[in-house]
Design a protein around this motif. Structure first.
Motif, mmCIF file in Angstrom:
data_model
loop_
_atom_site.group_PDB
_atom_site.id
_atom_site.type_symbol
_atom_site.label_atom_id
_atom_site.label_comp_id
_atom_site.label_asym_id
_atom_site.label_seq_id
_atom_site.Cartn_x
_atom_site.Cartn_y
_atom_site.Cartn_z
ATOM 1 N N ALA A 29 -10.384 5.370 2.338
ATOM 2 C CA ALA A 29 -10.537 6.230 1.485
ATOM 3 C C ALA A 29 -11.478 5.908 0.223
ATOM 4 O O ALA A 29 -12.522 6.005 -0.485
ATOM 5 C CB ALA A 29 -9.454 7.453 1.013
ATOM 6 N N LEU A 30 -10.682 4.521 0.023
ATOM 7 C CA LEU A 30 -11.447 3.830 -1.188
ATOM 8 C C LEU A 30 -12.808 3.377 -0.665
ATOM 9 O O LEU A 30 -13.675 2.988 -1.948
ATOM 10 C CB LEU A 30 -10.461 2.588 -1.460
ATOM 11 C CG LEU A 30 -9.129 3.061 -2.393
ATOM 12 C CD1 LEU A 30 -8.295 1.865 -2.485
ATOM 13 C CD2 LEU A 30 -9.516 3.566 -3.605
ATOM 14 N N ARG A 46 -1.598 1.887 4.308
ATOM 15 C CA ARG A 46 -2.737 1.144 3.727
ATOM 16 C C ARG A 46 -3.775 1.345 4.461
ATOM 17 O O ARG A 46 -4.957 1.343 3.607
ATOM 18 C CB ARG A 46 -2.174 -0.355 4.097
ATOM 19 C CG ARG A 46 -3.229 -1.470 3.486
ATOM 20 C CD ARG A 46 -2.433 -2.438 3.311
ATOM 21 N NE ARG A 46 -2.299 -3.182 4.770
ATOM 22 C CZ ARG A 46 -1.165 -3.443 5.284
ATOM 23 N NH1 ARG A 46 -0.290 -3.413 4.780
ATOM 24 N NH2 ARG A 46 -0.968 -3.799 6.498
ATOM 25 N N ALA A 47 -3.935 1.402 5.722
ATOM 26 C CA ALA A 47 -5.283 1.689 6.329
ATOM 27 C C ALA A 47 -5.971 3.150 5.822
ATOM 28 O O ALA A 47 -7.354 2.836 5.635
ATOM 29 C CB ALA A 47 -5.078 1.812 7.802
ATOM 30 N N GLU A 59 3.236 6.213 -0.657
ATOM 31 C CA GLU A 59 3.523 6.366 0.598
ATOM 32 C C GLU A 59 4.141 7.838 0.924
ATOM 33 O O GLU A 59 4.110 8.498 1.941
ATOM 34 C CB GLU A 59 4.617 5.364 1.331
ATOM 35 C CG GLU A 59 4.116 4.114 1.527
ATOM 36 C CD GLU A 59 4.996 2.991 2.238
ATOM 37 O OE1 GLU A 59 4.595 2.046 2.884
ATOM 38 O OE2 GLU A 59 6.048 3.198 2.052
ATOM 39 N N GLN A 60 4.773 8.297 -0.465
ATOM 40 C CA GLN A 60 5.317 9.841 -0.080
ATOM 41 C C GLN A 60 4.276 10.694 -0.476
ATOM 42 O O GLN A 60 4.319 11.918 -0.407
ATOM 43 C CB GLN A 60 6.312 9.868 -1.368
ATOM 44 C CG GLN A 60 7.645 9.031 -0.978
ATOM 45 C CD GLN A 60 8.694 9.068 -2.263
ATOM 46 O OE1 GLN A 60 8.835 10.373 -3.002
ATOM 47 N NE2 GLN A 60 9.268 7.953 -2.549
ATOM 48 N N LEU A 61 3.079 10.199 -0.895
ATOM 49 C CA LEU A 61 1.940 11.124 -1.326
ATOM 50 C C LEU A 61 1.077 11.774 -0.303
ATOM 51 O O LEU A 61 0.856 10.732 0.767
ATOM 52 C CB LEU A 61 1.245 10.662 -2.442
ATOM 53 C CG LEU A 61 1.823 10.564 -3.837
ATOM 54 C CD1 LEU A 61 1.103 9.704 -4.901
ATOM 55 C CD2 LEU A 61 2.195 11.916 -4.482
ATOM 56 N N ALA A 87 -0.450 -4.444 -0.082
ATOM 57 C CA ALA A 87 0.033 -5.294 0.759
ATOM 58 C C ALA A 87 1.840 -4.877 0.887
ATOM 59 O O ALA A 87 2.275 -5.257 1.760
ATOM 60 C CB ALA A 87 0.397 -6.368 -0.258
ATOM 61 N N GLU A 88 2.236 -4.162 -0.135
ATOM 62 C CA GLU A 88 3.505 -3.613 0.083
ATOM 63 C C GLU A 88 3.567 -2.029 1.074
ATOM 64 O O GLU A 88 4.728 -1.772 1.115
ATOM 65 C CB GLU A 88 4.276 -3.361 -1.355
ATOM 66 C CG GLU A 88 4.215 -4.499 -2.176
ATOM 67 C CD GLU A 88 5.447 -5.538 -1.843
ATOM 68 O OE1 GLU A 88 6.316 -5.013 -1.160
ATOM 69 O OE2 GLU A 88 5.150 -6.648 -2.068
ATOM 70 N N MET A 89 2.365 -1.688 1.442
ATOM 71 C CA MET A 89 2.633 -0.353 2.078
ATOM 72 C C MET A 89 2.656 -0.515 3.683
ATOM 73 O O MET A 89 2.291 -1.632 4.119
ATOM 74 C CB MET A 89 1.551 0.543 1.698
ATOM 75 C CG MET A 89 1.100 0.734 0.205
ATOM 76 S SD MET A 89 -0.010 1.805 -0.288
ATOM 77 C CE MET A 89 0.349 3.492 0.603
ATOM 78 N N GLU A 90 3.005 0.586 4.273
ATOM 79 C CA GLU A 90 2.979 0.440 5.648
ATOM 80 C C GLU A 90 1.628 0.166 6.172
ATOM 81 O O GLU A 90 0.668 1.041 5.524
ATOM 82 C CB GLU A 90 3.725 1.766 6.217
ATOM 83 C CG GLU A 90 5.359 1.774 6.082
ATOM 84 C CD GLU A 90 6.011 0.726 6.594
ATOM 85 O OE1 GLU A 90 5.433 0.086 7.736
ATOM 86 O OE2 GLU A 90 6.927 0.022 6.197
ATOM 87 N N PRO A 91 1.628 -0.322 7.159
ATOM 88 C CA PRO A 91 0.049 -0.713 8.095
ATOM 89 C C PRO A 91 -0.733 0.704 7.769
ATOM 90 O O PRO A 91 -1.930 0.655 7.564
ATOM 91 C CB PRO A 91 0.098 -1.361 9.121
ATOM 92 C CG PRO A 91 1.547 -1.922 9.105
ATOM 93 C CD PRO A 91 2.269 -1.211 8.235
#
Length: 481
Positions: free
Chosen positions: A160-161, A154-155, A123-125, A147-151
């Motif tokens: 990107a993936l 994560r989106a 999340e810092q990157l 699942a542990e990241m902010e929505p």
């Protein structure tokens, strides 16, 4: 900072001033050599402190380093010691350090950390760096981290993936500044000052229409030097280079080089602005592609010293097996002329020279061809011209080497043998030049990477033709009749 601490720092700075050094110079002198790499004695000091369990000393030794140097330090340790070092300097393991790590080292560390810790780092990157952080992990690990990241984060990463690896969509930054074309320069300046959630770094502002299609760009220098009342549409640059999300990273790098770009808009299939590529991203791409092509030419796989032994073995051995097969072709030619070699031992003495010179000539041409293909200098429209050019170069090289080897062989053995090896050398170098062009071009025409172990096939052709030309001419000339 207390009074005593401030006085101590003043004394240290004064000592540095007397020595003609800055604070950063002291760090460089103690830890980095003139080539900007970590000194062996410094690494040894960290290792000794780590082995002694003196984590405070380890922290003090590492704390002054730049994040990139911390990443280098971690890569110098083996896997087990790396985990121990990471634990000792956990407060220093920022996202900047993680972003600088070698891919294999980073993957090992991410697998060892809990999902929430990896998510916090990601999340810092920037989005592109976060993608690199987790893209090589197993699907279950990726899902646990996401699942542990902010929505919102994560989106962005999931988006990107969804793009293929090594494409603009996977590598682009989603942090950019886009404004409507109805703005004036003054409106834009006020917006930039007022908006608190801008991209961390940007070199130009993208101007978009109502459908979010980019219609122009404004460099920051233009914005700062243009009167406030001027409309953006009057000052923006309409001619811009747009990068499709599915464009291969190598093509992206070529576009930046060709058009001298600092940054460029990335658009989706509908032409809408979805991200940007900047020159710092391209520098990494160029470095990665250059190293990759060099390694592929030798069939060495990723060629990374941190690559797992099993992966290194599997990537290299298949090309060695292929090389064994191609070597048998050359050996069969030697076996076919075995009787001639038995009658004239000088043939066995001179054969390696023919093969070696031909192989080197083929490698030279092949390297030039692979680079030309990678730089889009060799295309379908000029293949014939390049082939004719390399043929003439090979002919000149062949005649030059043939004269030298012919004179030497005639002086040591016989004049006829000198003529034979000279003729064989001309033939082999011309064939080497042709093979050096045609093999990479054939790979490219088959939609394969032309750098992929082309040397294996070029070597087979040059060795086989060299032996066949030399031994065949020796038999035809009556030297071993």
């Amino acid at each position: 900072m207390g009074i005593d601490e401030r006085q101590d720092e003043d004394v240290m700075l004064a000592e540095m001033a007397e020595d003609g050094a800055r604070p950063d110079d002291r760090i460089d002198d103690e830890r980095l050599d003139e080539e900007n790499t970590l000194k062996p004695e410094y690494v040894r000091a960290v290792r000794d402190a780590l082995d002694a369990g003196e984590n405070t000393t380890v922290y003090d030794l590492v704390e002054p380093l730049h994040p990139a140097d911390i990443a280098d330090l971690l890569e110098l340790f083996d896997k087990d010691d790396r985990a121990q070092l990471t634990a000792a300097i956990s407060d220093l393991m920022s996202s900047d350090v993680v972003a600088e790590l070698n891919d294999y080292v980073r993957e090992d560390m991410m697998e060892a950390l809990p999902a929430d810790a990896v998510a916090q780092i990601a999340e810092q990157l920037e989005t592109d760096d976060a993608v690199q952080l987790i893209e090589d992990l197993d699907a279950p690990d990726q899902a646990a981290i996401l699942a542990e990241m902010e929505p919102e984060d994560r989106a962005a990463i999931e988006s990107a993936l969804a793009y293929p690896e090594e494409t603009a969509g996977r590598l682009m930054s989603r942090g950019f500044v886009a404004v409507p074309e109805s703005m004036t320069v003054g409106d834009l300046i006020d917006y930039l000052r007022r908006e608190g959630d801008l991209a961390v770094e940007f070199f130009e502002v993208f101007v978009v229409d109502a459908s979010h299609h980019p219609v122009g760009t404004c460099a920051l220098s233009w914005i700062l030097t243009t009167p406030r009342q001027i409309a953006l549409t009057d000052v923006m640059k309409r001619d811009q280079t747009l990068i499709p999300v599915t464009l291969d990273q190598e093509e992206v790098a070529l576009m930046f080089q060709k058009y001298g770009l600092i940054s460029a808009a990335v658009v989706d299939e509908d032409g809408r602005l979805v991200g940007q590529m900047t020159v710092d991203d391209v520098v990494h791409i160029v470095s990665e592609e250059a190293g990759e092509d060099t390694l592929l030419l030798s069939g060495a796989g990723d060629g990374d010293i941190n690559e797992p032994i099993r992966d290194a073995y599997s990537s290299r051995v298949r090309w060695l097996v292929a090389n064994l097969g191609t070597a048998l072709v050359a050996s069969s030619i030697i076996w076919f002329f075995g009787a001639a070699i038995e009658k004239l031992v000088a043939l066995a003495v001179l054969m390696p020279i023919v093969a070696s010179i031909g192989g080197n000539a083929g490698t030279q041409t092949m390297a030039v061809t692979v680079r030309a293909i990678a730089m889009n200098q060799l295309t379908r429209s000029n293949t014939g011209r390049i082939l004719w050019r390399e043929t003439r170069v090979a002919l000149l090289n062949g005649v030059t080497i043939a004269v030298l080897i012919g004179i030497g062989t005639a002086a040591i053995f016989t004049p006829m043998l000198g003529i034979v090896i000279a003729a064989a050398m001309v033939v082999n170098i011309i064939v080497s030049g042709l093979a050096g062009v045609l093999v990479p071009v054939a790979f490219e025409r088959l939609d394969q990477d032309p750098a992929v172990a082309s040397s294996v096939f070029v070597t087979m052709i040059t060795d086989s033709m060299g032996f066949f030309a030399f031994l065949g001419l020796a038999v035809a000339s009556g030297l071993v009749g």
